[in-house]
Design a protein around this motif. Structure first.
Motif: not given
Length: 183
Positions: A30-31, A37-38, A60-61, A87-88
């Motif tokens: 997923y991207t 993320h927020h 994947y960032y 967020y990680a």
């Protein structure tokens, strides 16, 4: 030696990976960048179900460029991972097993990889067009209003990455810097 891994990631596979390993990933990733993320964390705060399953997932960032006619996706190079550090940890606690980006991670994120048996891979910055060639399918699955920062489901075939942080707390960037300084 290169490793070829079929996704999703499992703890058993992650435990075989070590900082510095060259890996080719195949399967679904997923991207997700900062805003996605927020959004995910706001959904969690409200007790809402997430639009993607995190268990065993790799994020994947990247904010891919639009696809040109006849292509699956545009250039898809990694973005700086540190922006997702806030967020990680929370996402790893919910089952996220892999992250792909560029740049170093905060100590708390590396510690969470050890605690949650997760791994951080780097993709080559500046090679977005080359990386896009390993993406066989791309579909927006959440937050289309974010444009390039929407969450895409990608099917990748032999997507090239390097293990930077393994589940044992090793950090290839730090180790490489130390080796360089000793010379």
């Amino acid at each position: 030696m290169a490793r070829y891994i079929q996704l999703p990631l499992t703890d058993d596979v992650i435990r075989t990976l070590h900082a510095g390993d060259r890996v080719f990933l195949s399967g679904t990733i997923y991207t997700g960048r900062d805003e996605a993320h927020h959004y995910l964390c706001r959904m969690l705060d409200r007790g809402e179900p997430l639009p993607i399953a995190l268990r065993g997932a790799v994020i994947y960032y990247v904010g891919p460029c639009p696809a040109k006619p006849g292509t699956v996706i545009g250039s898809a190079g990694p973005t700086t991972s540190g922006r997702m550090d806030a967020y990680a940890v929370r996402l790893m606690e919910l089952g996220l097993k892999g992250m792909i980006g560029k740049g170093q991670r905060k100590r708390e994120v590396v510690d969470a990889m050890v605690k949650n048996t997760a791994v951080y891979f780097a993709a080559i910055g500046g090679a977005g067009a080359l990386l896009a060639g390993a993406i066989a399918e791309a579909e927006v699955v959440a937050f289309p209003e974010l444009g390039a920062e929407a969450i895409y489901r990608l099917r990748v075939e032999n997507f090239p990455v390097t293990v930077i942080n393994d589940c044992y707390g090793r950090d290839l960037y730090s180790e490489g810097r130390t080796q360089y300084e000793q010379k």
